[in-house]
Design an enzyme around this catalytic site. Structure first.
Site, PDB file in Angstrom:
ATOM      1  CD  GLU A 226     -39.717   3.687 -11.854  1.00 38.72           C
ATOM      2  OE1 GLU A 226     -38.472   3.138 -12.278  1.00 38.72           O
ATOM      3  OE2 GLU A 226     -40.327   4.470 -12.505  1.00 38.72           O
ATOM      4  CG  HIS A 227     -38.501  -0.359  -6.999  1.00 39.17           C
ATOM      5  ND1 HIS A 227     -37.382  -0.300  -6.264  1.00 39.17           N
ATOM      6  CD2 HIS A 227     -38.953   1.108  -7.097  1.00 39.17           C
ATOM      7  CE1 HIS A 227     -37.015   0.874  -5.625  1.00 39.17           C
ATOM      8  NE2 HIS A 227     -37.877   1.901  -6.244  1.00 39.17           N
ATOM      9  CB  THR A 228     -39.822  -4.398 -12.863  1.00 36.68           C
ATOM     10  OG1 THR A 228     -39.596  -3.061 -13.541  1.00 36.68           O
ATOM     11  CG2 THR A 228     -41.154  -4.389 -12.440  1.00 36.68           C
ATOM     12  CG  ASP A 229     -33.871  -2.206 -12.663  1.00 40.48           C
ATOM     13  OD1 ASP A 229     -34.422  -2.367 -11.504  1.00 40.48           O
ATOM     14  OD2 ASP A 229     -33.138  -1.371 -12.916  1.00 40.48           O
TER      15      ASP A 229
ATOM     16  CB  SER B 213     -27.109  12.791 -13.044  1.00 43.89           C
ATOM     17  OG  SER B 213     -27.351  12.769 -11.794  1.00 43.89           O
ATOM     18  CB  SER B 214     -25.186   8.609 -10.709  1.00 41.19           C
ATOM     19  OG  SER B 214     -26.341   7.416 -10.842  1.00 41.19           O
TER      20      SER B 214
ATOM     21  CD  GLU C  55     -25.338   4.321  -9.404  1.00 43.62           C
ATOM     22  OE1 GLU C  55     -25.682   5.168  -8.418  1.00 43.62           O
ATOM     23  OE2 GLU C  55     -25.227   4.692 -10.735  1.00 43.62           O
TER      24      GLU C  55
ATOM     25  CG  ASP D  69     -31.331   4.198 -13.759  1.00 46.50           C
ATOM     26  OD1 ASP D  69     -32.594   3.769 -14.026  1.00 46.50           O
ATOM     27  OD2 ASP D  69     -31.104   4.282 -12.613  1.00 46.50           O
TER      28      ASP D  69
HETATM   29  C1  GLA Z   1     -32.993   3.353  -9.736  1.00 46.28           C
HETATM   30  C2  GLA Z   1     -32.251   2.180 -10.055  1.00 46.28           C
HETATM   31  C3  GLA Z   1     -32.778   1.436 -11.264  1.00 46.28           C
HETATM   32  C4  GLA Z   1     -34.203   1.119 -10.807  1.00 46.28           C
HETATM   33  C5  GLA Z   1     -35.019   2.269 -10.391  1.00 46.28           C
HETATM   34  C6  GLA Z   1     -36.464   1.705 -10.160  1.00 46.28           C
HETATM   35  O1  GLA Z   1     -33.304   4.144 -10.764  1.00 46.28           O
HETATM   36  O2  GLA Z   1     -30.879   2.779 -10.240  1.00 46.28           O
HETATM   37  O3  GLA Z   1     -31.961   0.354 -11.451  1.00 46.28           O
HETATM   38  O4  GLA Z   1     -34.160  -0.037 -10.003  1.00 46.28           O
HETATM   39  O5  GLA Z   1     -34.421   2.988  -9.459  1.00 46.28           O
HETATM   40  O6  GLA Z   1     -36.890   1.210 -10.999  1.00 46.28           O
END
Ligand code: GLA
Length: 420
Positions: A64-67, A156-157, A189, A200
């Site tokens: 999470e929060h790595t992308d 969903s987005s 987005e 996502d």
């Molecule tokens: C949201 C963002 C993703 C990602 C996650 C955290 O879903 O859209 O790009 O950063 O948070 O991992």
């Protein structure tokens, strides 16, 4: 370079024997109803759609929060879906109807700003983005709807944006590939206000039945990781919180990581993103950096390591260790990256004592609300939920929704000639 899921399917997909079997499964019956409602609405107001597209939601096993730091993630597309019926329109404008909320909007690109309806902003942003990249979308009618709860943190987005772009691509025969569609959806987005990474969108487009996507967000290549969880299931518990500060706080976390990178870059020009950092490099500059920003980057470095470990233990079928990594991920997100909230922490803390039945749990996605992801033995799902739901309700006044999810294929065309 990993496998790439097939994205281009010929326009008229016959109703195969395999598909017919699917429709007879009770879970799928409901899906057929959703699709026929959309086709019926389309038929009543326009004519027969030229195509139907299905776009799934996603979960993220870990990472999470790595992308947006060019790190590693392990998402998967799931069996919650938005369907789109789309057909040509004579005028150069876009008539959209959101069936679930009974709202329509007519978009014209001459409008000076994004529309005020939140959902419509995404469509407008996509049209602008396509144009900015040299594509000229022609006018369409589009009716869409499905069963992805919004604000639940299962993207969903991304399903909305990727499904719409994919449908436009099929109709115009532009032949965009999955990565290009993901980038256009991500840019849309950003136009709407969330400075998100690409996880996502990538997951929604490249999902594969029964597999997780082991994605390297630097090279944008992936491998499919086997997810053999035997008698365990992925279960989502929804905190029912949709935090209004989520976008702002998310953008701040991203900015914190980027601030650290740009400082270190002055001394080490090869450092482009957090992916180029490691614990000792960070320590070398620590006393010249904002302590809070250093904490944020430390979390990202440790989360990247967890994804790599998780991939290895999943490969070996070691679900126990995988579950522990999920709990560690949650603890880091909650205490170090500080993107959890009281309700999410409650949901995770509640399941910890069920150590035999619940192997792991963590908040998922951007944070500040949405769902927790739990790995639970199938025979214990009801037992855990029947204790969790009233306990949560007693404190927060709402029952958390529960979703048992399966891993599914990414965005695709859906057979037009369905006759349930
Ligand atoms: C949201 C963002 C993703 C990602 C996650 C955290 O879903 O859209 O790009 O950063 O948070 O991992």
């Amino acid at each position: 370079m990993g496998e790439v899921a097939p994205l281009s399917v010929s326009k008229k997909v016959p109703l195969t024997a395999q598909a017919i079997n699917l429709y007879h499964q009770p879970e799928h019956k409901n899906k057929v109803n959703q699709v026929t409602d959309i086709i019926d609405f389309f038929g009543q107001h326009y004519k027969t759609p030229n195509l139907i597209v299905r776009a799934p939601a996603r979960i993220n096993l870990i990472g999470e929060h790595t992308d947006y730091n060019e790190g590693f993630v392990m998402p998967a597309a799931i069996d919650r879906t938005i369907y789109f019926a789309m057909g040509w329109r004579a005028e150069h404008s876009w008539q959209l109807h959101a069936l679930d909320i009974s709202k329509s909007i007519l978009l014209k690109l001459e409008e000076p700003s994004l529309p005020s309806e939140h959902w419509a902003k995404y469509f407008y942003a996509i049209l602008l983005e396509l144009r900015a990249r040299g594509w000229e979308p022609k006018g369409v009618h589009c009716v869409f709807g499905g069963d992805i709860p919004s604000g639940a943190g299962i993207s969903s987005s991304a399903a909305l944006t990727c499904g719409f772009i994919y449908a436009l691509d099929q109709l115009h025969q532009w032949s965009l590939d999955g990565v290009e569609i993901a980038k256009i959806a991500q840019a849309a987005e950003h136009r709407v206000g969330l400075n998100c990474g690409i996880m996502d969108q990538y997951a929604v487009l490249h999902g594969k039945q029964g597999k997780a996507i082991q994605l390297d967000c630097r090279s944008l290549t992936h491998q499919y990781a086997p997810v053999e969880i035997g008698d365990f299931r992925f279960v989502l518990f929804n905190s029912m919180v949709s935090h209004s500060l989520a976008d702002t706080e998310y953008n701040k976390r991203r900015a914190a990581c980027e601030a650290v990178v740009s400082f270190i870059q002055q001394h080490k020009p090869d450092v482009q993103t957090v992916r180029d950092l490691n614990a000792s490099l960070l320590a070398a500059y620590e006393d010249q950096l904002e302590p809070l920003n250093v904490r944020r980057v430390r979390f990202v470095l440790s989360e990247n390591e967890r994804v790599l470990k998780a991939a290895a233990v999943l490969q070996q079928g070691d679900l126990k260790t995988f579950g522990q990594l999920m709990f560690q991920s949650h603890d880091g997100l909650s205490k170090v990256y500080e993107v959890s909230c009281e309700e999410l922490d409650f949901l995770v803390d509640f399941v910890r004592p069920f150590s035999e039945q619940v192997l792991g749990a963590r908040m998922m996605g951007g944070g500040f609300g949405g769902c927790t992801l739990n790995l639970i033995h199938k025979d214990a799902i009801d037992l855990v939920y029947e204790q969790l739901a009233p306990a949560f309700e007693a404190v927060y006044g709402l029952r958390p929704d529960r979703h048992i999810v399966q891993l599914r294929d990414g965005v695709s065309l859906y057979p037009l000639n369905v006759n349930p």
